[in-house]
Design a protein around this motif. Structure first.
Motif, short mmCIF file in Angstrom:
data_model
loop_
_atom_site.label_atom_id
_atom_site.label_comp_id
_atom_site.label_asym_id
_atom_site.label_seq_id
_atom_site.Cartn_x
_atom_site.Cartn_y
_atom_site.Cartn_z
N SER A 150 -4.42 4.63 2.21
CA SER A 150 -4.03 3.16 2.25
C SER A 150 -3.89 2.86 3.82
O SER A 150 -3.59 3.85 4.49
CB SER A 150 -2.81 3.11 1.37
OG SER A 150 -1.81 3.90 2.12
N GLY A 151 -3.52 1.67 4.06
CA GLY A 151 -3.32 1.57 5.49
C GLY A 151 -2.00 2.37 6.20
O GLY A 151 -2.29 2.76 7.09
N GLY A 152 -1.02 2.21 5.49
CA GLY A 152 0.21 3.11 5.77
C GLY A 152 0.07 4.32 6.13
O GLY A 152 0.44 5.01 6.85
N CYS A 180 3.01 -1.17 13.27
CA CYS A 180 3.13 -1.57 11.90
C CYS A 180 2.69 -2.91 11.68
O CYS A 180 2.77 -3.51 10.44
CB CYS A 180 4.74 -1.59 11.89
SG CYS A 180 5.42 -0.03 11.94
N SER A 181 2.03 -3.55 12.57
CA SER A 181 1.78 -5.06 12.37
C SER A 181 0.70 -5.03 11.35
O SER A 181 0.77 -6.24 10.48
CB SER A 181 1.09 -5.64 13.82
OG SER A 181 0.13 -5.03 14.06
N ALA A 207 5.66 0.87 3.98
CA ALA A 207 4.78 1.47 5.18
C ALA A 207 5.66 1.42 6.57
O ALA A 207 5.41 2.57 7.31
CB ALA A 207 3.34 1.24 5.05
N THR A 208 5.96 0.34 6.85
CA THR A 208 6.62 0.12 7.98
C THR A 208 7.91 0.86 8.17
O THR A 208 8.15 1.65 8.96
CB THR A 208 6.97 -1.30 8.26
OG1 THR A 208 5.61 -2.31 8.04
CG2 THR A 208 7.72 -1.86 9.48
N ALA A 209 8.69 0.77 7.03
CA ALA A 209 10.03 1.68 6.85
C ALA A 209 9.93 3.14 7.23
O ALA A 209 10.31 3.79 7.98
CB ALA A 209 10.61 1.39 5.80
#
Lengths: 257, 238
Positions: free
Chosen positions: A155-157, A181-182, A188-190
């Motif tokens: 996945s992206g994260g 993180c954009s 995923a950002t966290a």
């Protein structure tokens, strides 16, 4: 030891940067502290990414790009004639906005750097280093049973954390992150933010972000760029509660500047 | 603060919050005035009315609290905006206390009577008028975002404390000389103390206004407070 940690890791003095005739940075003076997270904020085109890319000479590949002034890593000139740019980039790693794993297995993504830099002497050491890097990047638990699957299938994260694992596998001293993180969802950002905080133990981190709350959450120091000028740099808590400059205030509060 | 927010509704939300504070401040000042009036004329009906109107002040505090919470959750304010929202919460809490103290002071109108010691009431009322002026001043300073004006009011609280100390000593003296004054005297002590506390909350608001604009507390330490805790009046020797 105590003395070393008080010296800035990176020093920028009177740094100008040009893309052909267009000047993108004007006389930037900035100290970046060791083992801290420094956030670079500012509107699009303000020069923050340009400055970030000056720190490991990513701008070298851009035609007509010229950097003047003094940029030092541990008091050594980053733009010195003897500098091996490949070695420099091993010391100053980078993570980009869009996760960009190699079209190879998860294992190979991480193993590639240590192998070309000759950091390991046998397969066992390499296995260990790959595992350590994935663990540091908070990804090992999720991928340990499928290390031979393609990195692009994550996945992206997860891909972004794979890129972070790839960056730290070569034991850099500094990690540059350009909007890491954009393209990620909040969870995923966290995870990346939590990781940023943990990596502070070993690495100096410079992060470019458009997300003000993110800059506030992850960094200890914040630098605000506007129109190629470093307007204000200071302790993050101060910048986001009581900035000294009106342009900083207008930007972080969402006003017309 | 020369520039407006790019998002209009954010600008409007913050302005609405500011207006609520100003309204609440004026109502709290009117409540104090009503209480002083009721006490001065022993007007128990007016006193009851003041007590009843306190619900309005309480309702405004809740409204401001909700609006502030919403702004924090939905706008994630930064820098001066963050101080704006936090200041609104702090100021509304001080104003709510001021409303309570005015209400409690007003209630004593039932019990003061017209005995000799009650002649001290006009002095307490003048002290109260000074406090009311300070409160109106500090609300104006809030509206104009004028930290200097707020500081002036803040320093003025010393005068209120001095007057309270004087009233306290005088009441003690009366009560010692003639035990029949103790009833009314005690009520007046409560009234004077409530008024003095309103002055303290007003000074708190002045500090908040300074913080709101400058991002830091007033540069000097708070003017010396009331010192009745250390006041001893010796009984007259016969």
């Amino acid at each position: 030891m105590a003395l070393a940690s008080t010296l800035p890791k990176i020093v920028a003095r009177d740094v100008d940067c040009f893309y052909g005739d267009k000047q993108a940075l004007f006389c930037v003076n900035l100290d970046i502290s060791e083992k801290q997270v420094t956030a670079l904020i500012g509107p699009s085109g303000c020069g923050k990414s340009t400055f970030l890319r000056c720190l490991n000479r990513m701008n070298d590949v851009i035609d007509g790009c010229r950097v003047t002034g003094k940029l030092e890593l541990d008091a050594e000139d980053i733009y010195g004639p003897d500098v091996d740019v490949v070695k420099l980039r091993a010391r100053v790693g980078m993570v980009f906005q869009k996760p960009n794993p190699f079209p190879k297995s998860i294992y190979e993504n991480v193993a590639y750097g240590p192998r070309i830099h000759g950091l390991v002497s046998n397969r066992g050491e390499l296995d260990e280093l790959v595992e350590w890097s994935l663990e540091k990047a908070g990804l090992l638990g999720e991928v340990k049973d499928r290390l031979q699957e393609p990195g692009t299938g994550l996945s992206g994260g997860q891909q972004q954390r794979l890129c972070i694992a790839r960056a730290i596998a070569v034991s850099p001293e500094v990690i540059l992150m350009d909007e890491p993180c954009s393209a990620l969802d909040p969870i995923a950002t966290a995870k990346i933010e939590e990781l940023t905080d943990e990596l502070r133990e070993n690495f100096t981190n410079v992060i470019v972000t458009h997300n003000m709350q993110q800059a506030a959450r992850v960094s200890q120091r914040t630098a605000f760029f506007h129109l190629g000028i470093l307007v204000e740099e200071g302790e993050t808590g101060k910048i986001f509660t009581n900035p000294g400059n009106e342009r900083t205030q207008d930007y972080i509060t969402g006003r017309f500047g | 603060m020369a520039h407006k927010h790019i998002v209009h509704s954010y600008e409007e939300d913050l302005q609405a919050l500011g207006r609520l504070i100003a309204d609440m401040g004026r109502i709290a000042a009117a409540q104090l005035e009503g209480a002083l009036d009721a006490l001065g004329r022993r007007d128990v009906e007016l006193a009851d009315e003041v007590a009843k109107r306190d619900a309005e002040v309480d309702a405004l505090e809740r409204e401001i609290g909700e609006a502030a919470l919403k702004a924090l959750a939905l706008r994630q304010p930064m820098a001066v905006d963050l101080r704006e929202v936090v200041s609104a919460i702090k100021i509304s809490s001080d104003l709510e206390r001021i409303g309570d103290l005015a209400k409690n002071a007003a209630k004593h109108a039932h019990a003061i009577g017209n005995g000799a010691v009650a002649q001290l009431m006009p002095r307490i009322a003048r002290m109260g008028e000074l406090v009311r002026d300070h409160l109106l001043d500090v609300i104006a300073a809030y509206q104009k975002r004028d930290p200097e004006r707020a500081l002036e009011t803040w320093r003025g609280d010393e005068e209120v404390d001095d007057r309270f100390n004087g009233v306290f000593r005088e009441l003690l003296t009366y009560m010692m000389e003639d035990p029949r004054t103790i009833g009314t005297g005690t009520h007046l002590l409560f009234v004077a103390k409530n008024v003095e506390r309103i002055g303290d909350h007003t000074a708190n608001i002045a500090e908040t206004v300074h913080y709101l604009v400058r991002g830091e507390s007033p540069p000097e330490s708070r003017p010396k407070g009331e010192d009745t805790a250390y006041t001893v009046v010796e009984p007259p020797t016969r």
